[in-house]
Structure formats: C-alpha cells, structure tokens
Design an enzyme around this catalytic site. Structure first.
Site, PDB file in Angstrom:
ATOM      1  N   ASP A   1     -18.860  12.459  68.953  1.00 31.38           N
ATOM      2  CA  ASP A   1     -17.454  12.709  68.622  1.00 31.38           C
ATOM      3  C   ASP A   1     -17.160  12.433  67.154  1.00 31.38           C
ATOM      4  O   ASP A   1     -17.922  11.770  66.459  1.00 31.38           O
ATOM      5  CB  ASP A   1     -16.533  11.849  69.505  1.00 31.38           C
ATOM      6  CG  ASP A   1     -16.725  10.353  69.292  1.00 31.38           C
ATOM      7  OD1 ASP A   1     -17.883   9.904  69.231  1.00 31.38           O
ATOM      8  OD2 ASP A   1     -15.715   9.633  69.173  1.00 31.38           O
TER       9      ASP A   1
ATOM     10  N   GLU B   1     -17.107   7.420  70.708  1.00 28.57           N
ATOM     11  CA  GLU B   1     -17.435   6.197  69.972  1.00 28.57           C
ATOM     12  C   GLU B   1     -16.245   5.766  69.131  1.00 28.57           C
ATOM     13  O   GLU B   1     -15.922   4.583  69.036  1.00 28.57           O
ATOM     14  CB  GLU B   1     -18.659   6.439  69.072  1.00 28.57           C
ATOM     15  CG  GLU B   1     -19.234   5.171  68.435  1.00 28.57           C
ATOM     16  CD  GLU B   1     -18.590   4.792  67.116  1.00 28.57           C
ATOM     17  OE1 GLU B   1     -18.801   3.656  66.652  1.00 28.57           O
ATOM     18  OE2 GLU B   1     -17.845   5.606  66.527  1.00 28.57           O
TER      19      GLU B   1
HETATM   20 ZN    ZN Z   1     -19.811   6.815  63.461  1.00 30.09          ZN
END
Ligand code: ZN
Length: 364
Positions: free
Chosen positions: A72, A133
């Site tokens: 992401d 993340e």
């Molecule tokens: Zn990163």
C-alpha cells in the site's frame, strides 16, 4: 549493475494504484509475477500476498529467508504518473510516487528473477507482501506468521539510504485517557461541577512529553471534550503515545503519564479511565547476529557500504520482531516519503535490487 528491467518493474508497479485498503489490483499483479518467477504465491484471507520458492543448488538445504515489503501507499495515490529525469524518478507533483514501498517490491521481484535460474545456487525464500502498512501495520498484524518456516526476515521499508540496516527501533504504546468529571450549569451552579478540561490541564501541566531521552519519546496527539460554554465539561478524551527502545524506560514513561492523570483526577474528585495498548514491539538487533553479518557481507559484495541506523518510526518489521523473527529492515534511498515530492534515484533502485540479489545468493 545497471539493469533496465529494474526501472521497468518499478514503473509498472507505481502505476498500479494501491492506497491503503485498495491493494487487490497490485496483489493480483504480484501473484502473477511471482508465479512466473517460479514461486508458489497466493493472497491470504486478509489480502496480503504470501509465497515461497525452494532454494537452488547448494542453497536448497538452507533454512528459508522471509522477504517482506508492503503493497500500500499513502494518499494522494490515485493515478500516479512517474517521470524520469536526470536519473531521478518523481510523480507529476499531484500525487505521491509510492517508492515507499514499491522500490522494496521491485527489489524482491528483481532478486527472484536473477536467482531463479537452474544450476545457480540461491536460498529458499518465503514472501510476506502486506496490505495497510501505512494505516497501522494492519496487514502484518493480521498475517498468520506461524505459516512461515523462516526465523530470519529481510524487510525493505526503511527511509534510510541504501546500505542502512535498522539496528534499533522503538516499541509503541498507545494511550486512550477518558476523564470523567461532573456536568453542571456554569452560571447557576458552577460549584456543583467538576471540569474534565481543568483536570486534563492540571494533569498535562508538568507531564514529561516530547523527547524524554535518546531512545524514548511521548506525545499527546488529540484532545476532545466539552459541550457548550455554559456547561462545566463532564468528559475529556485524550489520545497519545509513548515510544521507546528499552522496555524499562518505556514502561516508566507510561507509568508517569498514568500517574499524572490519576493524581489530577483524584485531587479534583473526577475519575479517569486509561487504556494502554501495545501497538508494536521494539527492534534491538545485535550487530553480531548471523543475519546482520549476512546482510553486511552481501552489501559489500555489491559495493554498498553497510551502516547500522536507529529509527524513531515503526514498520511491519516491528510486528515481525514481536513475533520472534530476527529482522533486518533495509533502507532503499527514498527521499521525501509520504510527500508530493517523494523521489528516488534510478541508481538506488538498482543498488537495493543488487543488495537483495546478493543476499539470496549468499550461502553463508
Ligand atoms: Zn513504507
């Protein structure tokens, strides 16, 4: 070495939109690419990409190494248009570039391509390519790490230069503090009220915040409360955090914050409810561990100078460390991550790909 497939791979990945929560398209693309590179690869129940590939030649009998990067990006990350000028890759300025962490994904793909030839020796690998993340290490936290045989992991997600190895990174404790006072009419019966805002102010006044010592920090990030100017405010909710590499210093900072709130509440006749949650664990990597030795050896073999660094941030590497992995989080040379002028040198894309290739080819 300069390899045109590195930039080609990177540009293909940055042009697949993948803001946090919208990783399905890039996950499908990565599974296809990984299968073409001889890996078993699939998406898990949460959308993370997981995979493995056997070792080759003399590397076949070694334990696997877990390779990890996140899929992401932060926002604005829709419609990324990358441009290369003077050896630097940038977006058009209206979005982030997404080198964080597509440079990491690129390095993993290129390293697998270069080490996939029969007859050449390479280590067995397992793969953990995560969702979300950037919004709280969510994909890593949801991932079932017990499925991996590896006990050592390489994460490519540090904002340091190529050659950086995160030796130390803090654990984070998240605090939610709810102060409960007593509402009363501010003009008619102020003496019947207990102001939660005043309690919060007294608690925070004199609280140690900011940089506590070289490896411990603390912050109160949001405060919400009150109803109207004519009501003594009954409730305040404060959200904050403390980070620290060393457990005792972190615990004593959290205890200090807790004591300040509890003392102020008790003094005023209010109550306080404090919830402390461990967001992620610390990284404290011994430079003498075999994994660090391996990474340093691999870096030197491709003319990259290794350097151990300390970070104040958290990443998937912290989650993996908390689950018992020995984790080396590597810098990849991104400049300005999370900003519209985020950029990365083509040379650094090549260098981190060379480093990961050398790691897979190093049989110890
Ligand atoms: Zn990163």
């Amino acid at each position: 070495m300069f390899d045109p497939t590195v930039l080609e791979t990177f540009l293909a990945l940055v042009e697949i939109d993948s803001p946090s929560g919208e990783e399905a398209a890039i996950a499908a693309d990565l599974v296809t690419r990984l299968k073409a590179l001889g890996c078993d690869a699939w998406t898990d129940a949460h959308g993370n990409v997981v995979g493995r590939r056997a070792g080759r030649g003399a590397g076949a009998s070694l334990p696997p190494l877990l390779l990890s990067a996140h899929m992401d990006t932060v926002v604005p990350g829709h419609g990324v248009k990358a441009h290369v000028a003077d050896g630097i890759v940038r977006s058009d300025g209206s979005t982030i570039l997404g080198a964080d962490d597509k440079a990491g994904l690129t390095a993993i793909l290129v390293a697998l391509a270069r080490t996939g030839n029969d007859g050449e020796a390479s280590r067995p690998v397992e793969l953990a390519l995560t969702i979300q993340e950037e919004t709280g290490l969510t994909g890593a936290k949801l991932m079932d790490h017990r499925q991996f045989e590896a006990r050592e992991a390489i994460v490519i997600d540090s904002a340091g230069p190529v050659g950086a190895i995160v030796g130390q990174g803090p654990a984070q404790e998240s605090l939610v503090v709810e102060i409960q006072g007593t509402a009363s009419h501010a003009g008619v019966a102020p003496e019947a009220g207990v102001s939660a805002i005043v309690v919060a102010a007294r608690a925070i006044n004199g609280m140690r915040l900011g940089r506590i010592d070289a490896t411990t920090t603390a912050n109160l990030g949001t405060i919400q409360g009150g109803m109207a100017t004519n009501i003594v405010p009954p409730t305040v909710v404060i959200r904050g955090e403390a980070r620290g590499i060393y457990p005792s210093a972190l615990a004593s900072q959290v205890a200090h914050m807790r004591e300040r709130f509890e003392a102020a509440a008790a003094e005023a006749g209010a109550t306080v409810d404090i919830t402390v949650t461990r967001s992620y664990d610390a990284i404290d990597l011994d430079e003498g561990t075999p994994l660090v030795q391996l990474v340093q050896r691999a870096m030197r073999s491709v003319d990259v100078a290794p350097q151990m660094i300390t970070t104040g941030g958290g990443s998937d590497a912290n989650v993996m460390a908390g689950r018992g992995f020995t984790v080396a989080n590597l810098g990849f040379g991104v400049v300005g991550p999370h900003a519209l002028d985020e950029h990365i040198a083509v040379a650094d894309l090549n260098r981190i790909a060379d480093v990961v290739t050398a790691i897979l080819g190093d049989l110890g």
